[in-house]
Design an enzyme around this catalytic site. Structure first.
Site, PDB file in Angstrom:
ATOM      1  N   HIS A  41      62.507  13.787  55.858  1.00 31.03           N
ATOM      2  CA  HIS A  41      63.645  14.396  56.529  1.00 31.03           C
ATOM      3  C   HIS A  41      64.726  14.694  55.486  1.00 31.03           C
ATOM      4  CE1 HIS A  41      61.970  13.426  60.432  1.00 31.03           C
ATOM      5  NE2 HIS A  41      61.842  12.156  60.088  1.00 31.03           N
ATOM      6  N   ARG A  66      59.926   7.978  50.557  1.00 32.01           N
ATOM      7  CA  ARG A  66      59.158   8.217  51.782  1.00 32.01           C
ATOM      8  C   ARG A  66      58.655   9.649  51.760  1.00 32.01           C
ATOM      9  NH1 ARG A  66      61.300   7.331  57.917  1.00 32.01           N
ATOM     10  NH2 ARG A  66      62.767   8.993  57.359  1.00 32.01           N
ATOM     11  N   GLU A 142      55.715   3.407  63.541  1.00 32.40           N
ATOM     12  CA  GLU A 142      56.827   3.923  64.342  1.00 32.40           C
ATOM     13  C   GLU A 142      56.369   4.537  65.656  1.00 32.40           C
ATOM     14  OE1 GLU A 142      58.869   6.918  62.070  1.00 32.40           O
ATOM     15  OE2 GLU A 142      57.035   7.562  61.059  1.00 32.40           O
ATOM     16  N   ASP A 168      61.830   6.334  66.468  1.00 33.26           N
ATOM     17  CA  ASP A 168      60.594   6.967  66.930  1.00 33.26           C
ATOM     18  C   ASP A 168      59.759   5.994  67.753  1.00 33.26           C
ATOM     19  OD1 ASP A 168      60.733   9.637  65.964  1.00 33.26           O
ATOM     20  OD2 ASP A 168      60.374   8.922  63.946  1.00 33.26           O
TER      21      ASP A 168
END
Length: 256
Positions: A41, A66, A142, A168
């Protein structure tokens, strides 16, 4: 994040989503232990992330990244630039965890290619063995499916840690997409994942939005480390507090 690296404390990291070299330095000066560079993200691309990693001292064991998937090509670039942990999102099966380990570890544990990297990145008699010890393969759980399959995921040889994505995870249970759950299925999932990871000698981390919530998880022994805050969220909070302070000061002056 390996148990041997945890020491007596609970490391605190933050999520970085913007391509700024200065943010990890400011965070370290404030007392953060490390960073999770977020290529899933936000605005961080591979080139910027690799540059930021090279600006972080080699000895920082909590320079994490990540990725968007366990694709070995970007993972290799990040590791050769100095990433000490790779977080793979939405891991829901043993095969996905195995793909992460394969990309993050040298043979025979994985299939990471041995190539040029930062000088003295992994000191030791065996560069590959030292590299495997230095790098953490971190599966992000998640979703409800990931929790249901936690035993097969966590027992994957070479997996070092599990990182919980609470927002999530909440959505997968039909709840609002937020973190810092004190009760309900997300809190129950945290406790269950603590049991499974402890049984397999794997560490457990989670994203937290509030320091009070993180402190409570540490005190209860539910997690080993946390990602506490996101750079843009922290900036937004600081901006809001600053303007609110200005408005309050103006109001006080107008009534005095």
């Amino acid at each position: 994040m390996k148990r041997a690296a945890l020491g007596d404390g609970n490391p605190v990291l933050f999520h970085q989503t913007v391509p700024a070299f200065s943010i990890p330095e400011w965070a370290a000066a404030a007392g953060y232990d490390g960073v999770i560079l977020d290529l899933q993200h936000g605005e961080l691309g591979l080139e910027a992330a690799c540059g930021i990693l090279r600006s972080i001292p080699r000895e920082n064991a909590y320079a994490y990244a990540r990725v968007g998937s366990p694709d070995p090509a970007p993972i290799l670039r990040l590791l050769d630039s100095g990433a000490r942990g790779i977080v793979a999102p939405t891991v829901e099966s043993r095969s996905q965890a195995e793909a992460l380990v394969a990309a993050a570890k040298y043979p025979p544990t994985g299939s990471r290619s041995l190539g040029p990297s930062r000088p003295a990145l992994y000191p030791g008699d065996s560069y590959t063995e030292a590299g495997d010890r230095a790098v953490s393969a971190i599966a992000q759980i998640e979703t409800r499916t990931g929790v249901d399959r936690a035993e097969e995921i966590v027992s994957t040889p070479g997996l070092d840690s599990v990182y919980i994505g609470p927002a999530d995870l909440a959505v997968s249970y039909g709840l609002p997409g937020r973190g810092d759950w004190e009760d309900g299925p997300v809190r129950e999932a945290i406790a269950y994942l603590r049991e499974v990871t402890s049984a397999h000698g794997v560490t457990l981390g989670i994203y937290c939005g509030r320091p009070e919530y993180a402190a409570g998880l540490f005190a209860a022994g539910l997690v080993d480390y946390t990602g506490l805050g996101i750079d843009l969220v922290l900036l937004n909070r600081a901006f809001g507090d600053t303007i609110a302070g200005l408005d309050s000061a103006r109001s006080a002056r107008s009534t005095s």
